[in-house]
Motif scaffolding. Structure first.
Motif, short mmCIF file in Angstrom:
data_model
loop_
_atom_site.label_atom_id
_atom_site.label_comp_id
_atom_site.label_asym_id
_atom_site.label_seq_id
_atom_site.Cartn_x
_atom_site.Cartn_y
_atom_site.Cartn_z
N UNK A 81 0.80 -1.23 0.00
CA UNK A 81 0.00 0.00 0.00
C UNK A 81 0.83 1.28 0.00
N UNK A 82 2.17 1.16 0.01
CA UNK A 82 3.00 2.35 -0.15
C UNK A 82 3.84 2.76 1.03
N UNK A 83 4.10 1.86 1.97
CA UNK A 83 4.95 2.20 3.12
C UNK A 83 6.35 2.59 2.64
N UNK A 84 7.05 3.36 3.46
CA UNK A 84 8.39 3.82 3.12
C UNK A 84 9.41 2.72 3.29
N UNK A 85 10.20 2.52 2.25
CA UNK A 85 11.42 1.75 2.34
C UNK A 85 12.36 2.39 1.33
N UNK A 86 13.51 2.82 1.79
CA UNK A 86 14.39 3.66 0.99
C UNK A 86 14.81 3.03 -0.32
N UNK A 93 12.34 4.19 -8.11
CA UNK A 93 11.65 5.44 -8.42
C UNK A 93 10.23 5.52 -7.89
N UNK A 94 9.93 4.86 -6.81
CA UNK A 94 8.58 4.87 -6.24
C UNK A 94 8.45 6.06 -5.27
N UNK A 95 8.42 7.26 -5.84
CA UNK A 95 8.44 8.48 -5.06
C UNK A 95 7.15 8.71 -4.27
N UNK A 96 6.06 8.04 -4.68
CA UNK A 96 4.81 8.15 -3.93
C UNK A 96 4.98 7.64 -2.50
N UNK A 97 6.04 6.86 -2.27
CA UNK A 97 6.30 6.33 -0.92
C UNK A 97 6.77 7.42 0.05
N UNK A 98 6.96 8.63 -0.42
CA UNK A 98 7.26 9.75 0.48
C UNK A 98 5.97 10.35 1.06
N UNK A 99 4.84 10.14 0.38
CA UNK A 99 3.56 10.71 0.82
C UNK A 99 2.65 9.65 1.42
N UNK A 100 2.55 8.49 0.76
CA UNK A 100 1.62 7.44 1.19
C UNK A 100 1.78 7.03 2.66
N UNK A 101 3.01 6.92 3.18
CA UNK A 101 3.15 6.47 4.58
C UNK A 101 2.48 7.37 5.61
N UNK A 102 2.27 8.64 5.25
CA UNK A 102 1.65 9.58 6.18
C UNK A 102 0.23 9.13 6.54
N UNK A 103 -0.40 8.38 5.66
CA UNK A 103 -1.79 7.98 5.87
C UNK A 103 -1.95 6.50 6.22
N UNK A 157 10.82 -0.21 7.47
CA UNK A 157 9.56 0.13 6.83
C UNK A 157 8.92 1.23 7.67
N UNK A 158 8.61 2.36 7.05
CA UNK A 158 8.09 3.50 7.80
C UNK A 158 6.66 3.84 7.42
N UNK A 159 5.84 4.12 8.43
CA UNK A 159 4.44 4.49 8.24
C UNK A 159 3.99 5.40 9.37
N UNK A 160 2.85 6.04 9.20
CA UNK A 160 2.21 6.78 10.28
C UNK A 160 2.14 8.28 10.07
#
Length: 197
Positions: A81-86, A93-103, A157-160
């Motif tokens: 679903x888009x959690x952050x993993x560097x 190039x999955x740059x949406x992972x900079x925004x998606x984890x916020x939600x 893996x970052x989320x929240x």
């Protein structure tokens, strides 16, 4: 024409923030609400929908408590679903992972604490300062929190929504200390509310 120095100081002091101006004029808080907390309600709704989506993608099952003690989905579901993993951001190039984890949230407990923080500080501040300011602070802080996590904890893996919520807390603290003298005895009350919120 230029204002006399005393009037200029009064004008600058009043213009330092909308709420401080209202407080310096003796207006009660219920009188200076800008409007409904549309941004905070939207954040709450999006986070709720995403938590339900997380559980749906995870086949309505909680991950084993030893793996995820917050009563939530698997790490693989969060990554889907888009959690952050560097590495996924930089190498693929999955740059949406900079925004998606916020939600996204790790589980019900994680979600509940974040939404409690948003409700206790975000909603009143949005009523006070307006939706645009709170939306900007939340998104900028949330994305920057993800960027810092990507830099300093690249393998996790970052989320929240914590980064965005802490950004709102930080802005509230900054506004309080910047305008301490304008609160006319109410500053200590605001300080205690921010400390225990």
């Amino acid at each position: 024409s230029l204002l006399p120095p005393e009037e200029y100081r009064k004008l600058v002091r009043r213009a330092s923030s909308y709420a401080s101006f209202q407080l310096s004029e003796g207006v009660r808080p219920s009188q200076y609400y800008v409007g409904r907390p549309v941004v905070c309600l939207t954040i709450l709704l999006v986070c709720t929908v995403m938590l339900v989506l997380e559980m749906w993608v995870n086949d309505w099952k909680f991950e084993d408590f030893r793996v995820n003690p917050t009563f939530g989905p698997s790490v693989q579901t969060l990554l889907t679903l888009g959690a952050k993993r560097t590495d996924l951001i930089l190498e693929y190039g999955q740059w949406y992972r900079l925004i998606a984890p916020v939600f996204l949230h790790g589980g019900i407990i994680h979600y509940a604490f974040n939404m409690l923080g948003l409700y206790s500080i975000g909603f009143p501040l949005e009523r006070q300062f307006g939706s645009l300011a709170i939306g900007y602070i939340f998104m900028l802080s949330g994305v920057m929190g993800t960027v810092m996590s990507a830099i300093f904890s690249p393998r996790s893996v970052g989320i929240g929504a914590s980064g965005g919520i802490f950004g709102i807390f930080g802005s509230a603290w900054a506004e309080l200390f910047q305008n301490w003298s304008l609160y006319h005895g109410e500053a200590w009350k605001s300080l205690l509310q921010l400390t225990f919120a």
